[in-house]
Design a protein around this motif. Structure first.
Motif, PDB file in Angstrom:
ATOM      1  N   CYS A 192       0.828  -1.205   0.000  1.00  0.00           N
ATOM      2  CA  CYS A 192       0.000   0.000   0.000  1.00  0.00           C
ATOM      3  C   CYS A 192       0.866   1.261   0.000  1.00  0.00           C
ATOM      4  N   LEU A 193       1.846   1.312   0.875  1.00  0.00           N
ATOM      5  CA  LEU A 193       2.693   2.504   1.000  1.00  0.00           C
ATOM      6  C   LEU A 193       3.573   2.704  -0.234  1.00  0.00           C
TER       7      LEU A 193
ATOM      8  N   ILE B 232      -7.704  -7.565   6.221  1.00  0.00           N
ATOM      9  CA  ILE B 232      -6.632  -6.573   6.380  1.00  0.00           C
ATOM     10  C   ILE B 232      -6.770  -5.478   5.326  1.00  0.00           C
ATOM     11  N   GLN B 233      -7.056  -5.869   4.085  1.00  0.00           N
ATOM     12  CA  GLN B 233      -7.262  -4.877   3.027  1.00  0.00           C
ATOM     13  C   GLN B 233      -8.466  -3.996   3.321  1.00  0.00           C
ATOM     14  N   SER B 234      -9.513  -4.597   3.892  1.00  0.00           N
ATOM     15  CA  SER B 234     -10.689  -3.811   4.269  1.00  0.00           C
ATOM     16  C   SER B 234     -10.322  -2.771   5.314  1.00  0.00           C
ATOM     17  N   PHE B 235      -9.478  -3.175   6.274  1.00  0.00           N
ATOM     18  CA  PHE B 235      -9.024  -2.233   7.299  1.00  0.00           C
ATOM     19  C   PHE B 235      -8.236  -1.085   6.664  1.00  0.00           C
ATOM     20  N   LEU B 236      -7.311  -1.404   5.756  1.00  0.00           N
ATOM     21  CA  LEU B 236      -6.506  -0.366   5.111  1.00  0.00           C
ATOM     22  C   LEU B 236      -7.373   0.542   4.236  1.00  0.00           C
ATOM     23  N   MET B 237      -8.334  -0.062   3.528  1.00  0.00           N
ATOM     24  CA  MET B 237      -9.199   0.730   2.656  1.00  0.00           C
ATOM     25  C   MET B 237     -10.097   1.658   3.457  1.00  0.00           C
TER      26      MET B 237
ATOM     27  N   ALA C 177       2.586  -3.147 -12.054  1.00  0.00           N
ATOM     28  CA  ALA C 177       3.521  -2.784 -10.982  1.00  0.00           C
ATOM     29  C   ALA C 177       3.185  -3.485  -9.668  1.00  0.00           C
ATOM     30  N   SER C 178       1.903  -3.581  -9.345  1.00  0.00           N
ATOM     31  CA  SER C 178       1.493  -4.177  -8.074  1.00  0.00           C
ATOM     32  C   SER C 178       1.955  -5.634  -7.932  1.00  0.00           C
ATOM     33  N   PRO C 179       1.725  -6.514  -8.923  1.00  0.00           N
ATOM     34  CA  PRO C 179       2.228  -7.888  -8.777  1.00  0.00           C
ATOM     35  C   PRO C 179       3.750  -7.973  -8.752  1.00  0.00           C
TER      36      PRO C 179
END
Length: 301
Positions: free
Chosen positions: A68-69, A127-132, A229-231
């Protein structure tokens, strides 16, 4: 051919939602809220209650936060070079950083890796839900033309039920609390229905996305970040984490998922370049029909 057959069931369920929305015109917000507020928490509870707490939880969190960062920093560097406005930068972060690891990623992982892979995917989904709902919501609000205070942002975060379900499930596990059989059966029934419902909802959401013109430069960057880029960054991060091969593969595949559908709802709610976010969601989801089978083939599922 096998990798196409893995993705095909998920795409067909999306198609059911898409066609149903086009033909019948459901009220999506109500169905979406039902899935988020009534069903997701049970799935989160079941996942965190039944899966013994271990270092994999920490590694998945480190992976998600680091990815994410890194993506946010990349977007900000490019945005500064192109002198993009604050709302556009916020929209690019929403679209480029947060992947659809829930109602797209989870079923794909289930079909490809079975029950164990499914459990890993749900942990990442939470975890992604928390970050989103923290970082993502912050950028959605900060990019809005309406000024909102920090208290309002945190109140929205605190109210997200999927986080409550995860914490309660984890607490029950750590305290060795027993769930009565009738409650366990109820939780199982709702949990099993959650993934099909949210898959249909995604198809319905895609049917309503607009086709308005958006800036090609910003859209192109989002597509490159989300689908390429993400993968690549995920592969680099996994190489530094002491995770088993299956979990590492699952994290890389989930990182290659298209833009999260919920980002469209955030951008619409706060008027943060909603056309750009909607276009990103639609295009990356359509592209994923090709890219996800390729990713599965590369990792030799």
């Amino acid at each position: 051919m096998n990798v196409i057959l893995i993705v095909l069931p998920a795409l067909l369920v999306f198609a059911v939602g898409y066609i149903g929305q086009k033909k019948l015109g459901f009220e999506i917000n109500s169905i979406s809220k039902m899935a988020i507020y009534l069903m997701y928490p049970f799935l989160a509870f079941k996942t965190f209650y039944e899966n013994e707490l271990n270092m994999d939880y920490l590694y998945i969190f480190i992976f998600c936060l680091s990815l994410c960062l890194l993506l946010i920093v990349t977007i900000k560097i490019v945005a500064r070079a192109n002198d993009y406005s604050k709302p556009k930068v916020s929209a690019m972060i929403l679209s480029g950083v947060f992947m659809n690891s829930g109602n797209y990623g989870v079923p794909v992982i289930l079909f490809a890796f079975g029950e164990l892979g499914f459990r890993y995917a749900v942990i990442m989904m939470v975890i992604q839900s928390f970050l989103m709902n923290t970082i993502g919501l912050y950028y959605a609000v900060s990019g809005s033309d309406i000024t909102r205070d920090n208290r309002e942002i945190w109140m929205k975060i605190i109210k997200m039920p999927i986080l409550h379900g995860a914490w309660i499930g984890l607490s029950f596990q750590l305290l060795h609390l027993h769930v009565p059989l009738f409650m366990s059966q109820t939780i199982d029934l709702i949990s099993q229905a959650t993934i099909p419902v949210i898959m249909v909802v995604l198809g319905m959401q895609l049917a309503t996305l607009g086709g308005k013109a958006v800036e090609k430069g910003a859209l192109s960057l989002i597509i490159i970040l989300r689908m390429a880029a993400s993968p690549v960054l995920a592969f680099i991060l996994v190489s530094f984490l002491p995770v088993n091969a299956e979990l590492g593969t699952i994290l890389i595949i989930l990182a290659s998922m298209p833009t999260a559908a919920n980002t469209t709802m955030f951008s619409l709610q706060f008027n943060t370049e909603p056309d750009l976010v909607s276009a990103s969601t639609l295009i990356t989801t359509l592209m994923s029909i090709i890219t996800i089978p390729i990713m599965l083939a590369i990792v030799s599922v």
